[in-house]
Design an enzyme around this catalytic site. Structure first.
Site, PDB file in Angstrom:
ATOM      1  N   ASN A  96     117.436 -23.556  16.064  1.00 58.24           N
ATOM      2  CA  ASN A  96     117.246 -24.915  16.569  1.00 58.24           C
ATOM      3  C   ASN A  96     118.117 -25.936  15.844  1.00 58.24           C
ATOM      4  OD1 ASN A  96     115.511 -24.293  18.619  1.00 58.24           O
ATOM      5  ND2 ASN A  96     113.654 -24.628  17.432  1.00 58.24           N
ATOM      6  N   SER A 112     108.762 -24.841  14.871  1.00 58.35           N
ATOM      7  CA  SER A 112     110.147 -24.710  15.306  1.00 58.35           C
ATOM      8  C   SER A 112     111.115 -25.474  14.414  1.00 58.35           C
ATOM      9  CB  SER A 112     110.289 -25.231  16.745  1.00 58.35           C
ATOM     10  OG  SER A 112     109.440 -24.549  17.619  1.00 58.35           O
TER      11      SER A 112
END
Length: 697
Positions: free
Chosen positions: A477, A406
C-alpha cells in the site's frame, strides 16, 4: 545405464524404473538413462515389451529446475521422446502422482498408457512463458483432437486420470502400484498380440479456425504471448507432417525462450519459492496453532475466518452484538457455500465447519483459549488500541496478537499491550479466502517465533507470505499510494482516469488504478487523505475532485457510482461523466492547461513511480529483497505475472533509461519525482535489482 534409471527383467518385459527423488525430474541423468534403457531392452534377447514407471511418489513430474537457464546437454528431451516411440517393442507407461510438462510428453511418446485413479497430468509450460517443447503440442492433438489440446496447452491446467481417460490421453485406470498395474497391463497386451501404436503415426487432427483461437488466447491471457504461441504449435500438428510439426514447435519454443516475458515468468516461478525462506527464521520453531480468533465479521474478517476454516483450523468469531455475529456467520456460510458449489469441500465438511469448527461470541473472554487472534476492525488507531488492550487482558500467555491493519503503525499498537513481543501485523488482501498474498509485518519487538508463526499460518492457509517492515502502508500500500499519486497527477495534467485504466489493462494489469479504487471503496482513500492532511507537505499535489465524489456518497461499486457507474448485476462500469466535469473544474481552478498523454507515457510514468518507491522501500529495509516487492504485486495487486513484478520489469527495461526518465520528470515536479538513492547507486555500479536478490540468497 544411469543410476537415475534402473533396469530390471520380468519375464518378457524390460522394466525401466525412474529413481531421481524427490519428483523424478527429467535431468540429464534421467534422459540419458531412458535412452540407454530402451537400447538395452532392444538388445536383451526375448524382451517383447518395455514398462516405464517412477519410483517413489510420482511419475516424471517435469523438467529439472536446477537446469533452468543453463545450456541443455544431449540427449535433448524431444530426442528422448522420439527415441522411446521409435522402439520396435511395445512401450507402456504406468503413471502415478503427477506427469507434468516433459513428464507428460514422455508418457505420450510411449505406445500405451495406464494410470492410478489419483494420477494427474498436464502441460504447465505456459506458466513459465513457454510452450511444450518436446513434441507435446504435436502428439496431444492426435490423441484428443484440437479443441481439448488447445485447452490444455493454452491454460496449463492439470487433468485427473478420469478426464485423461475420457479425452483419450490414457488407455486405462487401475487401482494398485504403478509397477503391478503396469506389468499386468504389459502382459495383457502381449497376450492379446497388441500392435505397437505410435502417436506420431496417427492421422493429423481436424483443424479449427486457428486465427480466431489465436486472438482468443491473446485476449484471455491479457497480452501474455505463450498461450497464443501454443495455438500456432497445435496448428502445425494439423497442417504439417509430424517431423516438420516438431521442428515448428521447437522454433516457437526457442523464440519464446528469448523473450522478456519468459524471463519475467521464470523470475516469478523461482521468487514464489524463495519469498518465504528467511535466514532469520532458520531453526526457529513457530508456536502451535489449532484455533484462532477473528475480531470483526465484515467482508475481511469473514474472509479470514473462511480461509482458516478451510485449512482445518477452529475459529472463534468475535462481534459486538448477537445480530452482528449472526451476520458474520451468514457471510462465512456464504463463502463456504461457494467452496461447496465448486467441489472444494463436501456437504459434511461444510456442515462441520459451520456448526462445529466455528464459534460465535460477543465477549472477549471467548478468546481465552485461542492460539492466535487477528483483529479486522475499522482502520482507526484508537479503535485498534481499544481492541488490543482487551486482547492483552483476555488472551492466554503465548497467544499471538495480530492486526490486519492496511496502513497503521504496528509498533504503536504493540505498545498498548504488556506483551509487545507477541504482536505482529498479518495484512490479508480482500477477499481473504481467495487472495493469496499475506504481508507479515514485523514490529520492533516482535519475537522471532512469532514471525515464524505468521509464516507458518500463511503456509497453512495457502498464502504467499512476504516479510514487511513497519511504515505507512508497509510494502504494497505504500508503493500503491505513490504510483496512484503519479496517476492522479496525470489526470490533473490532461489524461483521463479512463485512458489511464485502459493503458494499464493493455499492459496486462487485471484492472486500472481507478477501477481498483471503485472496487476497494473510494471511502478508504478518502479517509486516508483526511488522516494525512494535517501533516501534508505544501508542495504535494493532491486532487480534490474525488473528495467531492465521496462527499456525495459515491464510493464506487458498493454504492453503484464512483469513477464509473455500475448497473445492478454488472461488475464492469461505464465512465461517470460527473467525474470528468469535476476534473475540468479543478484544472480551471488550479490554472492547469491540459495536455495530451500517450499510452506509452502513461505506462512509463506509472511504472517509474512504482519502481522508484520500491527502491526506497528496499533502502529503508521495509522489504528485504526486490523479489519480495515483486511477489507482493503479483499476488496482491494484479500485476501481470509475465512481467515478473515491478522490480524485474525495471531490470528488463534497463535501470539507466528508467533513472533518466525519473530525472526528466523531476524537472516538472522535484518534490514528487525524487530519484531513490538506491536506484542511483545501482545505475552507477552497473548493477540490477536481481543482483540484490542474489546478494541476499
Amino acid at each position: 545405464m544411469s543410476d537415475a534409471i534402473a533396469y530390471e527383467r520380468v519375464g518378457d518385459v524390460a522394466v525401466l524404473i525412474a529413481q531421481n527423488p524427490p519428483v523424478n525430474a527429467l535431468g540429464l541423468d534421467v534422459r540419458a538413462g531412458l535412452v540407454a534403457g530402451i537400447e538395452r531392452a532392444e538388445a536383451d534377447e526375448g524382451v517383447r515389451a518395455v514398462l516405464i514407471y517412477g519410483d517413489g511418489s510420482t511419475w516424471f513430474a517435469g523438467a529439472d529446475i536446477r537446469e533452468f537457464g543453463k545450456t541443455p546437454k544431449e540427449p535433448y528431451l524431444p530426442d528422448v521422446c522420439n527415441r522411446i516411440e521409435a522402439c520396435p517393442l511395445i512401450v507402456v507407461s504406468a503413471m502415478h502422482g503427477t506427469a507434468l510438462g516433459g513428464g507428460f510428453e514422455i508418457a505420450m511418446s510411449t505406445h500405451y498408457r495406464i494410470a492410478v485413479p489419483k494420477a494427474r497430468m498436464g502441460l504447465p509450460e505456459v506458466h513459465l512463458g513457454l510452450i511444450p517443447g518436446a513434441t507435446g503440442t504435436q502428439r496431444l492433438p492426435r490423441l484428443t483432437g484440437v479443441p481439448a489440446a488447445l485447452d490444455l496447452v493454452t491454460s496449463g491446467r492439470q487433468i485427473n486420470a478420469k478426464e485423461a481417460l475420457s479425452l483419450g490421453v490414457i488407455d486405462r485406470i487401475e487401482e494398485g502400484t504403478p509397477r503391478d498395474i503396469g506389468l499386468a497391463y504389459a502382459q495383457e497386451l502381449l497376450d492379446a498380440g497388441a500392435p505397437r501404436r505410435a502417436v506420431s503415426e496417427l492421422p493429423a487432427p481436424e483443424p479449427v479456425d486457428f486465427d480466431a483461437a489465436y486472438d482468443a488466447a491473446l485476449k484471455k491471457s491479457r497480452g501474455q504471448i505463450s498461450p497464443a504461441y501454443g495455438v500456432r504449435a497445435v496448428q502445425a500438428a494439423c497442417e504439417l507432417p509430424f517431423a516438420e510439426g516438431v521442428a515448428e514447435e521447437r522454433r516457437l519454443f526457442l523464440e519464446l525462450m528469448g523473450t522478456d516475458q519468459r524471463q519475467g515468468m521464470i523470475h516469478a516461478f523461482f521468487s514464489e519459492r524463495a519469498v518465504g525462506k528467511l535466514p532469520e527464521l532458520k531453526g526457529v520453531e513457530p508456536r502451535g496453532i489449532a484455533a484462532i480468533g477473528v475480531i470483526g465479521g465484515g467482508t475481511m474478517g469473514a474472509g479470514i475466518a473462511t480461509a482458516a476454516l478451510l485449512s482445518g483450523l477452529k475459529v472463534v468469531m468475535l462481534e459486538m452484538t448477537p445480530e452482528a455475529a449472526e451476520a458474520a456467520r451468514g457471510r462465512i456460510t456464504g463463502n463456504l457455500g461457494g467452496a461447496l458449489k465448486r467441489g472444494k469441500i463436501s456437504q459434511d465438511t461444510h456442515d462441520d465447519m459451520v456448526n462445529k469448527a466455528l464459534t460465535l461470541t460477543t465477549d472477549y473472554a471467548g478468546l481465552s483459549d485461542v492460539d492466535l487472534v487477528i483483529e479486522a476492525v475499522f482502520e482507526d488507531m484508537g479503535v485498534k488500541k481499544q481492541v488490543f488492550t482487551q486482547l492483552d487482558e483476555h488472551c492466554k500467555p503465548g497467544c499471538v496478537l495480530a492486526s490486519n491493519t492496511s496502513y497503521l503503525d504496528i509498533d504503536e499498537i504493540a505498545a498498548c499491550t504488556k506483551r509487545p513481543e507477541d504482536v505482529i501485523g498479518l495484512h490479508f488482501f480482500s477477499p481473504a479466502h481467495v487472495m493469496k498474498l499475506l504481508e507479515v509485518v514485523v514490529a520492533d519487538k516482535t519475537a522471532p517465533d512469532v514471525v515464524a508463526t505468521g509464516f507458518a499460518l500463511g503456509k497453512k492457509l495457502g498464502k504467499i507470505s512476504v516479510r514487511a517492515g513497519v511504515c505507512d502502508g508497509f510494502i504494497g500500500n505504500r508503493i500503491l499510494k505513490t504510483y496512484r499519486t503519479a496517476a492522479d497527477h496525470m489526470v490533473l495534467d490532461g489524461a483521463t482516469p479512463y485512458q489511464i485504466d485502459k493503458a494499464l489493462t493493455d499492459m496486462g494489469f487485471a484492472m486500472g488504478p481507478f477501477a481498483v479504487g471503485d472496487l476497494a471503496g473510494l471511502d478508504i482513500g478518502w479517509a486516508t487523505r483526511k488522516r494525512l492532511a494535517p501533516h501534508r507537505d505544501p508542495r504535494e499535489r493532491v486532487p480534490t475532485y474525488i473528495d467531492k465524489v465521496c462527499e456525495a456518497g459515491n464510493f464506487g461499486q458498493k454504492t453503484g457510482k464512483g469513477y464509473y457507474i455500475y448497473e445492478a448485476g454488472k461488475r464492469a462500469g461505464v465512465p461517470n461523466p460527473e467525474v470528468l466535469e469535476l476534473i475540468e473544474a479543478e484544472r480551471a481552478e488550479r490554472g492547469i492547461t491540459p495536455r495530451d498523454f500517450s499510452d506509452d507515457e502513461i505506462r512509463r510514468r506509472y511504472m517509474a513511480a512504482m519502481v522508484n518507491e520500491g527502491a526506497k522501500v528496499l533502502e529503508e529495509g521495509i522489504a528485504r529483497r526486490p523479489l519480495d516487492i515483486d511477489m507482493v504485486f503479483l499476488f496482491g495487486y494484479g500485476f501481470p505475472r509475465y512481467h515478473g513484478g515491478p522490480m524485474k520489469w525495471a531490470d528488463l527495461q534497463g535501470l539507466p533509461a528508467l533513472l533518466d526518465d525519473i530525472r526528466s520528470y523531476a524537472k516538472e515536479d522535484p518534490y514528487f519525482w525524487q530519484p531513490a538513492p538506491l536506484l542511483e547507486q545501482l545505475v552507477a555500479e552497473g548493477r540490477t535489482f536481481d543482483d540484490l536478490n542474489k546478494d541476499a540468497a
